[in-house]
Design a protein around this motif. Structure first.
Motif, PDB file in Angstrom:
ATOM      1  N   TYR A 161       0.827  -1.212   0.000  1.00 31.57           N
ATOM      2  CA  TYR A 161       0.000   0.000   0.000  1.00 31.57           C
ATOM      3  C   TYR A 161       0.858   1.257   0.000  1.00 31.57           C
ATOM      4  O   TYR A 161       0.348   2.356  -0.241  1.00 31.57           O
ATOM      5  CB  TYR A 161      -0.942  -0.006   1.196  1.00 31.57           C
ATOM      6  CG  TYR A 161      -1.901  -1.178   1.170  1.00 31.57           C
ATOM      7  CD1 TYR A 161      -2.945  -1.226   0.258  1.00 31.57           C
ATOM      8  CD2 TYR A 161      -1.735  -2.260   2.035  1.00 31.57           C
ATOM      9  CE1 TYR A 161      -3.811  -2.314   0.207  1.00 31.57           C
ATOM     10  CE2 TYR A 161      -2.599  -3.346   2.003  1.00 31.57           C
ATOM     11  CZ  TYR A 161      -3.626  -3.362   1.083  1.00 31.57           C
ATOM     12  OH  TYR A 161      -4.477  -4.447   1.033  1.00 31.57           O
ATOM     13  N   LEU A 162       2.138   1.116   0.285  1.00 32.88           N
ATOM     14  CA  LEU A 162       3.094   2.216   0.137  1.00 32.88           C
ATOM     15  C   LEU A 162       3.716   2.192  -1.254  1.00 32.88           C
ATOM     16  O   LEU A 162       3.993   3.246  -1.850  1.00 32.88           O
ATOM     17  CB  LEU A 162       4.182   2.109   1.217  1.00 32.88           C
ATOM     18  CG  LEU A 162       5.355   3.100   1.121  1.00 32.88           C
ATOM     19  CD1 LEU A 162       4.847   4.541   1.239  1.00 32.88           C
ATOM     20  CD2 LEU A 162       6.390   2.809   2.196  1.00 32.88           C
ATOM     21  N   ILE A 163       3.922   0.990  -1.780  1.00 30.72           N
ATOM     22  CA  ILE A 163       4.528   0.844  -3.104  1.00 30.72           C
ATOM     23  C   ILE A 163       3.674   1.510  -4.174  1.00 30.72           C
ATOM     24  O   ILE A 163       4.204   2.161  -5.084  1.00 30.72           O
ATOM     25  CB  ILE A 163       4.733  -0.646  -3.439  1.00 30.72           C
ATOM     26  CG1 ILE A 163       5.788  -1.257  -2.516  1.00 30.72           C
ATOM     27  CG2 ILE A 163       5.152  -0.826  -4.900  1.00 30.72           C
ATOM     28  CD1 ILE A 163       5.899  -2.759  -2.616  1.00 30.72           C
ATOM     29  N   TRP A 186      -4.000   7.237 -10.924  1.00 28.60           N
ATOM     30  CA  TRP A 186      -4.250   7.715  -9.571  1.00 28.60           C
ATOM     31  C   TRP A 186      -5.700   7.462  -9.153  1.00 28.60           C
ATOM     32  O   TRP A 186      -5.963   7.082  -7.999  1.00 28.60           O
ATOM     33  CB  TRP A 186      -3.931   9.208  -9.457  1.00 28.60           C
ATOM     34  CG  TRP A 186      -2.476   9.499  -9.314  1.00 28.60           C
ATOM     35  CD1 TRP A 186      -1.627   9.958 -10.282  1.00 28.60           C
ATOM     36  CD2 TRP A 186      -1.678   9.355  -8.130  1.00 28.60           C
ATOM     37  NE1 TRP A 186      -0.344  10.106  -9.789  1.00 28.60           N
ATOM     38  CE2 TRP A 186      -0.351   9.755  -8.476  1.00 28.60           C
ATOM     39  CE3 TRP A 186      -1.944   8.950  -6.830  1.00 28.60           C
ATOM     40  CZ2 TRP A 186       0.687   9.740  -7.543  1.00 28.60           C
ATOM     41  CZ3 TRP A 186      -0.905   8.937  -5.898  1.00 28.60           C
ATOM     42  CH2 TRP A 186       0.390   9.336  -6.270  1.00 28.60           C
ATOM     43  N   MET A 187      -6.628   7.668 -10.081  1.00 28.21           N
ATOM     44  CA  MET A 187      -8.048   7.446  -9.773  1.00 28.21           C
ATOM     45  C   MET A 187      -8.317   5.974  -9.469  1.00 28.21           C
ATOM     46  O   MET A 187      -9.008   5.637  -8.496  1.00 28.21           O
ATOM     47  CB  MET A 187      -8.916   7.915 -10.942  1.00 28.21           C
ATOM     48  CG  MET A 187      -8.983   9.428 -11.089  1.00 28.21           C
ATOM     49  SD  MET A 187      -9.880   9.941 -12.582  1.00 28.21           S
ATOM     50  CE  MET A 187     -11.527   9.323 -12.222  1.00 28.21           C
ATOM     51  N   ILE A 188      -7.762   5.070 -10.297  1.00 24.92           N
ATOM     52  CA  ILE A 188      -7.921   3.635 -10.057  1.00 24.92           C
ATOM     53  C   ILE A 188      -7.272   3.244  -8.736  1.00 24.92           C
ATOM     54  O   ILE A 188      -7.834   2.477  -7.945  1.00 24.92           O
ATOM     55  CB  ILE A 188      -7.311   2.819 -11.219  1.00 24.92           C
ATOM     56  CG1 ILE A 188      -8.081   3.087 -12.517  1.00 24.92           C
ATOM     57  CG2 ILE A 188      -7.315   1.323 -10.895  1.00 24.92           C
ATOM     58  CD1 ILE A 188      -7.416   2.523 -13.757  1.00 24.92           C
ATOM     59  N   GLY A 189      -6.067   3.785  -8.500  1.00 29.39           N
ATOM     60  CA  GLY A 189      -5.364   3.492  -7.252  1.00 29.39           C
ATOM     61  C   GLY A 189      -6.142   3.959  -6.032  1.00 29.39           C
ATOM     62  O   GLY A 189      -6.207   3.259  -5.013  1.00 29.39           O
ATOM     63  N   LEU A 190      -6.764   5.139  -6.120  1.00 30.32           N
ATOM     64  CA  LEU A 190      -7.546   5.673  -5.005  1.00 30.32           C
ATOM     65  C   LEU A 190      -8.768   4.796  -4.728  1.00 30.32           C
ATOM     66  O   LEU A 190      -9.113   4.543  -3.569  1.00 30.32           O
ATOM     67  CB  LEU A 190      -7.992   7.101  -5.319  1.00 30.32           C
ATOM     68  CG  LEU A 190      -8.706   7.861  -4.192  1.00 30.32           C
ATOM     69  CD1 LEU A 190      -7.802   7.972  -2.976  1.00 30.32           C
ATOM     70  CD2 LEU A 190      -9.148   9.238  -4.666  1.00 30.32           C
ATOM     71  N   ARG A 196      -9.088   0.098   2.215  1.00 31.27           N
ATOM     72  CA  ARG A 196      -7.974  -0.003   3.156  1.00 31.27           C
ATOM     73  C   ARG A 196      -7.841   1.283   3.964  1.00 31.27           C
ATOM     74  O   ARG A 196      -7.611   1.237   5.183  1.00 31.27           O
ATOM     75  CB  ARG A 196      -6.689  -0.283   2.389  1.00 31.27           C
ATOM     76  CG  ARG A 196      -5.428  -0.350   3.239  1.00 31.27           C
ATOM     77  CD  ARG A 196      -5.472  -1.399   4.306  1.00 31.27           C
ATOM     78  NE  ARG A 196      -5.751  -2.730   3.798  1.00 31.27           N
ATOM     79  CZ  ARG A 196      -5.684  -3.816   4.544  1.00 31.27           C
ATOM     80  NH1 ARG A 196      -5.376  -3.734   5.827  1.00 31.27           N
ATOM     81  NH2 ARG A 196      -5.965  -4.997   4.017  1.00 31.27           N
ATOM     82  N   MET A 197      -8.030   2.445   3.321  1.00 29.04           N
ATOM     83  CA  MET A 197      -7.953   3.730   4.021  1.00 29.04           C
ATOM     84  C   MET A 197      -9.079   3.839   5.048  1.00 29.04           C
ATOM     85  O   MET A 197      -8.883   4.367   6.150  1.00 29.04           O
ATOM     86  CB  MET A 197      -8.023   4.870   3.003  1.00 29.04           C
ATOM     87  CG  MET A 197      -6.789   4.948   2.104  1.00 29.04           C
ATOM     88  SD  MET A 197      -6.997   6.050   0.682  1.00 29.04           S
ATOM     89  CE  MET A 197      -7.116   7.636   1.484  1.00 29.04           C
ATOM     90  N   TRP A 200      -8.038   1.741   7.988  1.00 30.84           N
ATOM     91  CA  TRP A 200      -7.036   2.448   8.790  1.00 30.84           C
ATOM     92  C   TRP A 200      -7.688   3.523   9.657  1.00 30.84           C
ATOM     93  O   TRP A 200      -7.328   3.696  10.822  1.00 30.84           O
ATOM     94  CB  TRP A 200      -5.984   3.080   7.884  1.00 30.84           C
ATOM     95  CG  TRP A 200      -5.066   2.093   7.243  1.00 30.84           C
ATOM     96  CD1 TRP A 200      -4.753   0.838   7.670  1.00 30.84           C
ATOM     97  CD2 TRP A 200      -4.331   2.282   6.030  1.00 30.84           C
ATOM     98  NE1 TRP A 200      -3.873   0.231   6.801  1.00 30.84           N
ATOM     99  CE2 TRP A 200      -3.589   1.089   5.789  1.00 30.84           C
ATOM    100  CE3 TRP A 200      -4.215   3.327   5.115  1.00 30.84           C
ATOM    101  CZ2 TRP A 200      -2.762   0.927   4.685  1.00 30.84           C
ATOM    102  CZ3 TRP A 200      -3.391   3.177   4.015  1.00 30.84           C
ATOM    103  CH2 TRP A 200      -2.671   1.993   3.801  1.00 30.84           C
ATOM    104  N   TYR A 201      -8.649   4.241   9.075  1.00 27.65           N
ATOM    105  CA  TYR A 201      -9.311   5.325   9.812  1.00 27.65           C
ATOM    106  C   TYR A 201     -10.111   4.766  10.986  1.00 27.65           C
ATOM    107  O   TYR A 201     -10.043   5.300  12.101  1.00 27.65           O
ATOM    108  CB  TYR A 201     -10.234   6.103   8.868  1.00 27.65           C
ATOM    109  CG  TYR A 201     -11.004   7.209   9.556  1.00 27.65           C
ATOM    110  CD1 TYR A 201     -10.365   8.385   9.950  1.00 27.65           C
ATOM    111  CD2 TYR A 201     -12.368   7.063   9.840  1.00 27.65           C
ATOM    112  CE1 TYR A 201     -11.064   9.396  10.595  1.00 27.65           C
ATOM    113  CE2 TYR A 201     -13.073   8.065  10.483  1.00 27.65           C
ATOM    114  CZ  TYR A 201     -12.418   9.225  10.858  1.00 27.65           C
ATOM    115  OH  TYR A 201     -13.109  10.219  11.495  1.00 27.65           O
ATOM    116  N   VAL A 202     -10.861   3.687  10.746  1.00 27.32           N
ATOM    117  CA  VAL A 202     -11.654   3.070  11.818  1.00 27.32           C
ATOM    118  C   VAL A 202     -10.743   2.551  12.925  1.00 27.32           C
ATOM    119  O   VAL A 202     -11.033   2.736  14.115  1.00 27.32           O
ATOM    120  CB  VAL A 202     -12.518   1.917  11.250  1.00 27.32           C
ATOM    121  CG1 VAL A 202     -13.163   1.122  12.390  1.00 27.32           C
ATOM    122  CG2 VAL A 202     -13.597   2.467  10.323  1.00 27.32           C
ATOM    123  N   THR A 203      -9.632   1.919  12.544  1.00 22.42           N
ATOM    124  CA  THR A 203      -8.671   1.415  13.528  1.00 22.42           C
ATOM    125  C   THR A 203      -8.076   2.550  14.350  1.00 22.42           C
ATOM    126  O   THR A 203      -7.940   2.451  15.577  1.00 22.42           O
ATOM    127  CB  THR A 203      -7.531   0.644  12.824  1.00 22.42           C
ATOM    128  OG1 THR A 203      -8.085  -0.418  12.041  1.00 22.42           O
ATOM    129  CG2 THR A 203      -6.551   0.068  13.832  1.00 22.42           C
TER     130      THR A 203
END
Length: 222
Positions: A161-163, A186-190, A196-197, A200-203
């Motif tokens: 997810y960093l790569i 970028w749109m597909i990646g987002l 996953r984002m 991360w936010y819920v966690t």
């Protein structure tokens, strides 16, 4: 939300056939690219075409790898996960071919020129960091290593997810624009990163609430 109530399954021969197709396509295309480059069939600037094609397809395979986990949940089916390691390895193969072409053919293995390019073009450093992380994931993708590493294995492999943003930054920076072709990646990646984002936010919210409760409990004790 799932697409089917019953898990989707492939037969053994369907799975093998699909894997064979991916192997033939991935190996066949990169072999053809270098053959066409050597035989001068890639246009007026074959080296530039090789660099662009290997780099672009490395991103394609990376995006495809990231698609498999949400696809498995959506179907629902474990089948897509059988292809994740293989496609991830091809991501590294194409990314390495991208760097190899640049250093070997474009810069003619001139190390002084390589150092100069790294200094003058920082996006190369970004790309090399992404490649090193891909190498780490590829080298540790075997089940035996996964068992040895235990929980550390998952933490390392979460670096995919960093790569993705590193690879897209490298691509956009090298194109000197975030618009035109890069913006679609970028749109597909987002879209792929959004679940996953959200996780991360819920966690993060849960951890913050737990810390607040712990602090309140300590304050009441005093």
């Amino acid at each position: 939300m799932t697409f089917r109530k019953k898990p989707f399954r492939l037969t053994l021969w369907q799975r093998r056939g699909l894997k064979a197709f991916i192997h033939i396509f991935a190996l066949g295309y990169i072999t053809w690219l270098f053959f066409a480059g050597v035989t001068d069939q890639l246009g007026p600037d074959p080296v530039n075409t090789l660099i662009n094609e290997t780099g672009t397809w490395a991103i394609h395979f990376l995006l495809l790898t990231l698609t498999l986990s949400p696809l498995a949940k959506w179907l629902p089916s474990p089948e897509p996960m059988h292809f994740r390691r293989m496609i991830g390895v091809y991501t590294f193969v194409y990314a390495f071919a991208h760097l190899f072409t640049y250093v070997f053919f474009e810069l003619q293995l001139d190390m002084a020129l390589v150092a100069s390019e790294i200094v003058s073009r920082p996006y190369i450093i970004v790309g090399m960091v992404a490649l090193l992380l891909l190498f780490a994931l590829t080298a540790t993708s075997f089940k035996r290593i996964q068992r040895i590493m235990g929980r550390k294995w998952q933490k390392l492999h979460n670096s995919i997810y960093l790569i993705l943003p590193l690879a897209l930054l490298h691509f956009s920076w090298s194109q000197k624009t975030f618009w035109q072709e890069p913006v679609w990646y970028w749109m597909i990646g987002l879209i792929l990163m959004s679940p996953r984002m959200k996780h991360w936010y819920v966690t993060y919210q849960k951890k913050s609430q737990k810390k607040s409760k712990d602090k309140s409990a300590v304050a009441r004790e005093h």
